[in-house]
Design an enzyme around this catalytic site. Sequence first.
Site, PDB file in Angstrom:
ATOM      1  N   LYS A   9      11.188  42.426  16.938  1.00 37.43           N
ATOM      2  CA  LYS A   9      11.700  43.202  15.809  1.00 37.43           C
ATOM      3  C   LYS A   9      12.652  44.305  16.321  1.00 37.43           C
ATOM      4  CE  LYS A   9       7.562  42.258  12.994  1.00 37.43           C
ATOM      5  NZ  LYS A   9       6.350  42.855  12.355  1.00 37.43           N
ATOM      6  N   TYR A  49       9.309  37.026   4.408  1.00 40.50           N
ATOM      7  CA  TYR A  49       8.202  37.902   4.007  1.00 40.50           C
ATOM      8  C   TYR A  49       7.820  37.718   2.539  1.00 40.50           C
ATOM      9  CZ  TYR A  49       8.089  40.467   8.456  1.00 40.50           C
ATOM     10  OH  TYR A  49       7.950  40.821   9.783  1.00 40.50           O
ATOM     11  N   PHE A  57       3.940  48.404   1.027  1.00 44.25           N
ATOM     12  CA  PHE A  57       4.711  48.674   2.243  1.00 44.25           C
ATOM     13  C   PHE A  57       5.990  47.841   2.331  1.00 44.25           C
ATOM     14  CE2 PHE A  57       1.501  45.448   3.504  1.00 44.25           C
ATOM     15  CZ  PHE A  57       2.328  44.447   3.996  1.00 44.25           C
ATOM     16  N   ARG A  85      -0.492  34.274  19.007  1.00 46.03           N
ATOM     17  CA  ARG A  85      -1.115  35.297  18.146  1.00 46.03           C
ATOM     18  C   ARG A  85      -2.080  36.150  18.980  1.00 46.03           C
ATOM     19  NH1 ARG A  85       0.500  36.784  12.850  1.00 46.03           N
ATOM     20  NH2 ARG A  85      -1.659  37.303  12.407  1.00 46.03           N
ATOM     21  N   THR A  91      -2.405  43.325  14.017  1.00 50.87           N
ATOM     22  CA  THR A  91      -1.221  43.813  13.302  1.00 50.87           C
ATOM     23  C   THR A  91      -0.957  45.294  13.575  1.00 50.87           C
ATOM     24  OG1 THR A  91      -1.655  42.197  11.566  1.00 50.87           O
ATOM     25  CG2 THR A  91      -0.170  44.008  10.999  1.00 50.87           C
ATOM     26  N   ARG A 102       1.235  44.122  21.333  1.00 48.52           N
ATOM     27  CA  ARG A 102       1.167  45.310  20.469  1.00 48.52           C
ATOM     28  C   ARG A 102       0.240  46.376  21.056  1.00 48.52           C
ATOM     29  NH1 ARG A 102       0.657  41.745  14.925  1.00 48.52           N
ATOM     30  NH2 ARG A 102       2.865  41.551  14.419  1.00 48.52           N
ATOM     31  N   ASN A 112       5.633  47.474  14.886  1.00 48.89           N
ATOM     32  CA  ASN A 112       4.701  46.722  15.732  1.00 48.89           C
ATOM     33  C   ASN A 112       5.368  45.644  16.603  1.00 48.89           C
ATOM     34  OD1 ASN A 112       5.122  44.857  13.749  1.00 48.89           O
ATOM     35  ND2 ASN A 112       2.976  44.682  13.110  1.00 48.89           N
ATOM     36  N   HIS A 115       6.947  39.737  15.714  1.00 43.95           N
ATOM     37  CA  HIS A 115       6.352  38.854  14.704  1.00 43.95           C
ATOM     38  C   HIS A 115       5.953  37.540  15.350  1.00 43.95           C
ATOM     39  CE1 HIS A 115       5.808  36.423  11.090  1.00 43.95           C
ATOM     40  NE2 HIS A 115       6.467  35.486  11.749  1.00 43.95           N
ATOM     41  N   GLU A 126       8.583  28.984   8.800  1.00 39.19           N
ATOM     42  CA  GLU A 126       9.412  30.054   9.358  1.00 39.19           C
ATOM     43  C   GLU A 126      10.527  29.509  10.260  1.00 39.19           C
ATOM     44  OE1 GLU A 126       6.039  33.588   9.038  1.00 39.19           O
ATOM     45  OE2 GLU A 126       6.435  32.709  11.013  1.00 39.19           O
TER      46      GLU A 126
HETATM   47  P1  IDP Z   1       1.194  40.125  11.153  1.00 41.37           P
HETATM   48  O1  IDP Z   1       2.612  40.516  11.536  1.00 41.37           O
HETATM   49  O2  IDP Z   1       0.210  40.559  12.202  1.00 41.37           O
HETATM   50  O3  IDP Z   1       1.054  38.669  10.768  1.00 41.37           O
HETATM   51  P2  IDP Z   1       1.033  40.744   8.299  1.00 41.37           P
HETATM   52  O4  IDP Z   1      -0.205  41.198   7.602  1.00 41.37           O
HETATM   53  O5  IDP Z   1       1.505  39.337   8.031  1.00 41.37           O
HETATM   54  O6  IDP Z   1       0.806  40.987   9.849  1.00 41.37           O
HETATM   55  O7  IDP Z   1       2.177  41.775   7.923  1.00 41.37           O
HETATM   56  C1  IDP Z   1       3.529  41.472   8.205  1.00 41.37           C
HETATM   57  C2  IDP Z   1       4.213  42.707   8.742  1.00 41.37           C
HETATM   58  O8  IDP Z   1       4.277  43.689   7.710  1.00 41.37           O
HETATM   59  C3  IDP Z   1       3.468  43.400   9.897  1.00 41.37           C
HETATM   60  O9  IDP Z   1       3.716  42.827  11.152  1.00 41.37           O
HETATM   61  C4  IDP Z   1       4.029  44.813   9.788  1.00 41.37           C
HETATM   62  O10 IDP Z   1       5.355  44.857  10.359  1.00 41.37           O
HETATM   63  C5  IDP Z   1       4.147  44.983   8.279  1.00 41.37           C
HETATM   64  N1  IDP Z   1       2.959  45.612   7.709  1.00 41.37           N
HETATM   65  C6  IDP Z   1       1.786  45.027   7.395  1.00 41.37           C
HETATM   66  N2  IDP Z   1       0.915  45.914   6.881  1.00 41.37           N
HETATM   67  C7  IDP Z   1       1.571  47.097   6.860  1.00 41.37           C
HETATM   68  C8  IDP Z   1       1.218  48.413   6.426  1.00 41.37           C
HETATM   69  O11 IDP Z   1       0.096  48.687   5.960  1.00 41.37           O
HETATM   70  N3  IDP Z   1       2.171  49.391   6.584  1.00 41.37           N
HETATM   71  C9  IDP Z   1       3.415  49.128   7.091  1.00 41.37           C
HETATM   72  N4  IDP Z   1       3.790  47.911   7.504  1.00 41.37           N
HETATM   73  C10 IDP Z   1       2.876  46.900   7.393  1.00 41.37           C
HETATM   74 MG    MG Z   2       1.820  37.615   9.124  1.00 41.49          MG
END
Ligand code: IDP
Ligand code: MG
Length: 149
Positions: A9, A49, A57, A85, A91, A102, A112, A115, A126
């Site tokens: 990212k 997304y 968010f 993963r 996350t 991470r 973070n 992805h 994707e």
């Molecule tokens: P992942 O990337 O570990 O699969 P997901 O729940 O699919 O996590 O969320 C996608 C992306 O959205 C996360 O990697 C992060 O960049 C962002 N994200 C998820 N939850 C939050 C939050 O509570 N605050 C801000 N950004 C978030």
């Molecule tokens: Mg995800």
Amino acid sequence: MDQTFLMIKPDGVQRGLIGEIVSRFEKKGLKLVAAKFEVLPEERVMQHYAEHKNKPFFPGLKSYIMSGPCFLMVWEGKNVVAITRSMIGATNPAEALPGTIRGDLGVEIGMNVIHGSDSNETAKREISIHFKDDEITSYERVDEKYIYE
Ligand code: IDP
Ligand code: MG
């Protein structure tokens, strides 16, 4: 062989972490089969997304992910989705274990670093959002016979 979509990212790119992160996957024995470097167009961000578009968010996530170039990749290997993963970690980097990307390289959930697809189905979806079939290469790595039994 299984494939997954991984993307460094904008924070990972700006912090000079592309080499460090790619190196981890290379050393693991996974195979890079496609890569590109670009600022994601809005249309592909919305597709990528889609599951989060109504989350509180999402506006912040969208502006973060479009704030600079990303490094997009397709990686191949046996069980590559589960392996990557677990290498990426939770996350929220504050909760991600040391040793994960991470856990080692990030602090807050909104920044973070990387992805990774979360299932084989998601990976297929994707990959098809971000790459055309003819952008994905097929080749043998010389070390494969010492990676797979
Ligand atoms: P992942 O990337 O570990 O699969 P997901 O729940 O699919 O996590 O969320 C996608 C992306 O959205 C996360 O990697 C992060 O960049 C962002 N994200 C998820 N939850 C939050 C939050 O509570 N605050 C801000 N950004 C978030
Ligand atoms: Mg995800």
